[in-house]
Write a protein that holds these residues in place. Structure first.
Motif, mmCIF file in Angstrom:
data_model
loop_
_atom_site.group_PDB
_atom_site.id
_atom_site.type_symbol
_atom_site.label_atom_id
_atom_site.label_comp_id
_atom_site.label_asym_id
_atom_site.label_seq_id
_atom_site.Cartn_x
_atom_site.Cartn_y
_atom_site.Cartn_z
ATOM 1 N N SER A 293 42.394 37.291 29.322
ATOM 2 C CA SER A 293 41.703 38.517 28.955
ATOM 3 C C SER A 293 41.839 38.757 27.452
ATOM 4 N N GLN B 298 41.627 41.587 26.136
ATOM 5 C CA GLN B 298 42.177 42.930 25.954
ATOM 6 C C GLN B 298 43.695 42.952 26.038
ATOM 7 N N SER C 153 37.608 35.188 38.604
ATOM 8 C CA SER C 153 36.366 35.888 38.908
ATOM 9 C C SER C 153 36.346 36.324 40.367
ATOM 10 N N ASP D 299 32.882 41.747 37.989
ATOM 11 C CA ASP D 299 33.867 41.359 36.980
ATOM 12 C C ASP D 299 33.745 42.231 35.741
ATOM 13 N N GLN D 300 32.515 42.452 35.293
ATOM 14 C CA GLN D 300 32.302 43.263 34.097
ATOM 15 C C GLN D 300 32.721 44.706 34.326
ATOM 16 N N GLY E 17 36.384 42.476 33.162
ATOM 17 C CA GLY E 17 36.265 41.060 32.863
ATOM 18 C C GLY E 17 36.689 40.140 33.975
ATOM 19 N N GLY E 18 37.300 40.654 35.016
ATOM 20 C CA GLY E 18 37.752 39.822 36.121
ATOM 21 C C GLY E 18 38.962 40.439 36.791
ATOM 22 N N LYS F 68 26.389 43.632 31.505
ATOM 23 C CA LYS F 68 26.559 42.316 30.903
ATOM 24 C C LYS F 68 27.053 41.330 31.950
ATOM 25 N N SER G 50 28.825 37.407 32.773
ATOM 26 C CA SER G 50 29.821 36.513 32.216
ATOM 27 C C SER G 50 29.142 35.385 31.462
ATOM 28 N N HIS H 63 41.328 49.627 31.508
ATOM 29 C CA HIS H 63 40.025 49.315 30.926
ATOM 30 C C HIS H 63 39.061 50.477 31.162
#
Length: 352
Positions: free
Chosen positions: A22, A24, A31, A38-39, A43-44, A128, A130, A297
């Motif tokens: 990640s 972050q 995934s 995921d988004q 991100g996952g 968005k 991946s 997040h």
């Protein structure tokens, strides 16, 4: 003058298959099988965490996410552990009906279809996807994965029956982790692999003592401790609508790392509402992971909805259509709301 030592270039550590770090918090991610999910969750799904899905009351969309979860594991070469308490779909049926991997031609056609949207949504931002080719794949729900591909994966199935208790499932999970060497104590980086744990309809009548609220909470606590000490991720679906206890639902969410709720429109008043005609339900994010960070997040928006297409399941931003009836009502009532005299009211427009 002292000679400066040349900088030592650190060797990049090899990551397990189907994972990435990640950007972050540096957490190892896998995934879920659905790029839009995921988004939405950052991100996952982080390795060593538990994803909780609160099932919808009238349909089985959570089961579709579970199939995506295992299909991504088969393509990535991960191990699988399945335990199902659903009446309609056993663990064997879940594995035998995994969606097939989309080809490059289907992916390009799918991207073209996504561009055909309404004119009023053309300039709005989209969810968005991946961008990494090694992380996350696209699957076709209209076709089942080849059984030869599934056989290449190490799959353990826990047959649920009324005689099994919470301790039996935990003991079986521990044995699977030890047998497959998914623990964090393994020193060889090349031999590291991820185990995907899927538990369907936890708390249903087929789970014997796990219909008890205390047993469910105790099981989730032990499951999270087991996952934390191994290269494993767990996806647990719970029919929270059967318990009708808000305090219990909050405690269940607290014992998970990521919690989402699927609110289906089937059988509800929203199904006939024209505002939601383009969607099949709402996607609520109840809890997000806080590992290696002080704050979780923050998604771009929390107004999300899901839609089941013929070939895919997608999470989209909830865009409400403009209310055309409001403009029509104003035009019809323009003559009745004037400030003229009683004799001429509604007959002529005001002049300024």
């Amino acid at each position: 003058m002292e000679k400066t030592k040349p900088a030592v270039r650190r060797r990049a550590t090899a990551l397990p298959r189907g994972t990435r770090l990640s950007v972050q918090n540096g957490q190892l991610l896998v995934s879920t099988g659905v790029p839009s999910v995921d988004q939405a969750i950052g991100g996952g799904l982080a390795v060593g965490t538990v994803l909780l899905i609160e099932e919808d009351a009238h349909s089985s969309y959570s089961e579709i996410l579970l199939r995506y979860f295992f299909a991504e594991g088969v393509v990535s070469g991960h191990g699988a552990y399945v335990a199902s308490g659903a009446v309609k779909s056993t663990g064997v049926e879940l594995i035998e009906t995994l969606p097939a991997l989309c080809s490059d031609t289907e992916k390009s056609q799918e991207s073209k279809d996504d561009m055909k949207i309404a004119w009023r949504y053309r300039d709005l931002p989209e969810m968005k996807q991946s961008a990494s080719a090694q992380f996350g794949h696209s699957f076709d729900l209209s076709r089942c994965m080849d059984s030869k591909e599934v056989e290449k994966t190490s799959v353990d199935i826990f047959d649920c029956n009324p005689h099994h208790r919470c301790d039996h499932l935990i003991d079986s999970l521990s044995a699977c982790i030890d047998k497959g060497k998914y623990g964090t104590a393994i020193s060889s980086v090349e031999k590291r692999n991820v185990l995907r744990i899927g538990i369907h309809s936890l708390g249903s009548p087929l789970w014997s003592d796990m219909t008890n609220k205390i047993s469910i909470l105790r099981f989730l606590y032990r499951l999270r401790g087991l996952v934390r000490s191994s290269y494993a991720v767990a996806l647990v679906t719970i029919p929270t609508h059967l318990f009708r206890d808000e305090a219990f639902v909050r405690r269940v969410e607290h014992l998970s790392d990521v919690a989402i709720h699927l609110e289906s429109f089937e059988g509800s008043e929203k199904e006939k509402n024209p505002v939601y005609k383009d969607y099949h339900g709402l996607f609520h994010i109840c809890r997000l992971s806080r590992l290696n960070s002080l704050a979780c997040h923050l998604p771009e928006t929390t107004s999300l909805a899901f839609k089941l297409h013929r070939k895919k399941f997608a999470i989209e931003k909830l865009y409400l259509p403009p209310d055309a009836s409001e403009t029509a009502s104003r035009s019809k009532g323009s003559g009745s709301g004037n400030c003229g005299s009683g004799t001429h009211a509604g007959k002529a427009a005001l002049e300024f």
